[in-house]
Design a protein around this motif. Structure first.
Motif, short mmCIF file in Angstrom:
data_model
loop_
_atom_site.label_atom_id
_atom_site.label_comp_id
_atom_site.label_asym_id
_atom_site.label_seq_id
_atom_site.Cartn_x
_atom_site.Cartn_y
_atom_site.Cartn_z
N GLU A 203 77.28 110.03 173.50
CA GLU A 203 75.82 110.01 173.46
C GLU A 203 75.24 110.76 174.65
O GLU A 203 74.21 111.44 174.54
CB GLU A 203 75.31 108.56 173.46
CG GLU A 203 75.63 107.78 172.20
CD GLU A 203 74.73 108.15 171.02
OE1 GLU A 203 73.85 109.04 171.19
OE2 GLU A 203 74.92 107.56 169.95
N ALA A 204 75.89 110.64 175.80
CA ALA A 204 75.42 111.35 176.99
C ALA A 204 75.51 112.87 176.79
O ALA A 204 74.60 113.61 177.18
CB ALA A 204 76.24 110.93 178.21
N VAL A 205 76.60 113.33 176.18
CA VAL A 205 76.75 114.77 175.93
C VAL A 205 75.71 115.24 174.91
O VAL A 205 75.14 116.33 175.03
CB VAL A 205 78.17 115.11 175.46
CG1 VAL A 205 78.32 116.61 175.21
CG2 VAL A 205 79.20 114.66 176.50
N ALA A 206 75.42 114.41 173.91
CA ALA A 206 74.38 114.75 172.94
C ALA A 206 73.02 114.87 173.63
O ALA A 206 72.24 115.78 173.35
CB ALA A 206 74.33 113.70 171.83
N TRP A 207 72.74 113.93 174.55
CA TRP A 207 71.49 114.03 175.32
C TRP A 207 71.45 115.33 176.10
O TRP A 207 70.42 116.01 176.17
CB TRP A 207 71.36 112.83 176.26
CG TRP A 207 70.18 112.97 177.17
CD1 TRP A 207 68.90 112.58 176.91
CD2 TRP A 207 70.16 113.61 178.45
NE1 TRP A 207 68.08 112.94 177.96
CE2 TRP A 207 68.83 113.57 178.92
CE3 TRP A 207 71.13 114.20 179.26
CZ2 TRP A 207 68.45 114.09 180.15
CZ3 TRP A 207 70.76 114.73 180.48
CH2 TRP A 207 69.43 114.67 180.92
N LEU A 208 72.56 115.69 176.73
CA LEU A 208 72.63 116.92 177.53
C LEU A 208 72.30 118.14 176.67
O LEU A 208 71.58 119.04 177.12
CB LEU A 208 74.02 117.07 178.14
CG LEU A 208 74.32 118.40 178.84
CD1 LEU A 208 73.40 118.59 180.04
CD2 LEU A 208 75.78 118.47 179.25
N ALA A 209 72.82 118.18 175.45
CA ALA A 209 72.55 119.32 174.57
C ALA A 209 71.05 119.50 174.36
O ALA A 209 70.53 120.62 174.41
CB ALA A 209 73.27 119.13 173.23
N GLY A 210 70.35 118.40 174.14
CA GLY A 210 68.90 118.47 173.96
C GLY A 210 68.18 118.88 175.23
O GLY A 210 67.23 119.65 175.19
N HIS A 211 68.63 118.37 176.36
CA HIS A 211 68.02 118.72 177.64
C HIS A 211 68.15 120.21 177.92
O HIS A 211 67.17 120.86 178.32
CB HIS A 211 68.67 117.91 178.76
CG HIS A 211 68.23 118.32 180.13
ND1 HIS A 211 67.14 117.76 180.75
CD2 HIS A 211 68.72 119.25 180.99
CE1 HIS A 211 66.98 118.31 181.94
NE2 HIS A 211 67.93 119.23 182.11
N LEU A 212 69.33 120.75 177.71
CA LEU A 212 69.54 122.18 177.97
C LEU A 212 68.70 123.04 177.04
O LEU A 212 68.18 124.09 177.45
CB LEU A 212 71.02 122.53 177.82
CG LEU A 212 71.96 121.96 178.88
CD1 LEU A 212 73.41 122.33 178.55
CD2 LEU A 212 71.59 122.45 180.27
N LEU A 213 68.57 122.61 175.80
CA LEU A 213 67.79 123.38 174.84
C LEU A 213 66.33 123.47 175.28
O LEU A 213 65.69 124.52 175.16
CB LEU A 213 67.89 122.74 173.46
CG LEU A 213 67.39 123.59 172.29
CD1 LEU A 213 68.24 124.84 172.12
CD2 LEU A 213 67.37 122.78 171.00
#
Length: 257
Positions: A203-213
């Protein structure tokens, strides 16, 4: 904060990471918000890449609620990982020049596919991940006395110092939130769990993907992601022998000098 001021602060923080000479907190007086903080962090990354460094991925900090509460943060924080800060297996970690160095026990994700979408899920992360591994992150501040605010923490690349990634496995546990971890530092033993990492490190990596986008970037194939610490950050010093056991993934060891 003007661009030249952002660049000057980035230069000072990068030099502190090289020389071990910390930056006085007064240098952050004009650092007022997270947008400026991420601009400084991005400038330090650009300086490193311009000097021949190589970006290998990202780290996620403040993935537990207590850590966010300590900095009055509404969400986790992000830093970058450089190849020159990844320790080869068996190489000890130097902590001279780091303010209050600490060790974190993490699960490193190695991506086999990019994660470009605006609504990345934990299941998307699992599908895109080619391997995971137990890992250590060594954190320490470049600010004299440590970061006093969330913008100071972010500007300093979220305290990123060194990483050490253990043996990889391609078999991902379905529920990484239930993964147990144990950290041994000399006679001390510290317990941890994947639930400390936003409930599930994927879930943390999924959050990171959105943050970077949101910032115009994305996770790419080949990226290494340090997903957040399973155990509470633990003080270390020269002479310590670190051993972490991460359920289902094995162990990783590291000596501190």
């Amino acid at each position: 904060m003007k661009k030249d001021v952002i660049l000057e602060l980035a230069q000072r923080l990068r030099q502190a990471g090289i020389s071990g000479e910390v930056v006085d907190p007064e240098a952050a007086d004009g650092l007022s918000d997270l947008d400026e903080a991420y601009a400084v962090e991005g400038a330090t990354r650009s300086l490193a890449l311009g000097a021949g460094e190589r970006l290998i991925g990202y780290k996620i900090g403040l993935t537990s609620q207590p850590a966010r509460d300590a900095f009055d943060a509404k969400e986790p924080a992000v830093g970058h990982l450089l190849a020159g800060r990844q320790l080869e297996e068996g190489r000890p970690v130097p902590v001279a020049g780091l303010f209050q160095p600490k060790v974190e026990v993490e699960i490193a994700f190695i991506l086999g596919e990019a994660l470009p979408g605006p609504h990345v899920t934990a299941e998307d992360v699992r599908r895109a991940t080619v391997a995971i591994a137990p890992a250590f992150e060594i954190v320490g501040s470049r600010w004299r006395g440590g970061a006093r605010s969330l913008p100071m923490l972010v500007a300093d690349n979220t305290n990123a110092a060194w990483i050490s990634v253990g043996a990889r496995t391609e078999a991902l546990p379905r529920d990484m939130g239930s993964t147990a971890a144990t950290l041994s530092v000399g006679e001390r033993t510290i317990a941890g769990s994947g639930t400390a990492v936003m409930g599930d490190p994927a879930e943390a990596v999924a959050w990171l993907a959105g943050h970077l986008l949101r910032s115009g970037s994305r996770l790419e194939a080949g990226d290494v992601v340090m997903s957040g610490t399973l155990c509470p950050p633990t003080d270390i010093k020269a002479g310590d022998h670190l051993v972490a056991e991460v359920g289902g993934l094995g162990r990783i060891v590291l000596d501190v000098v």
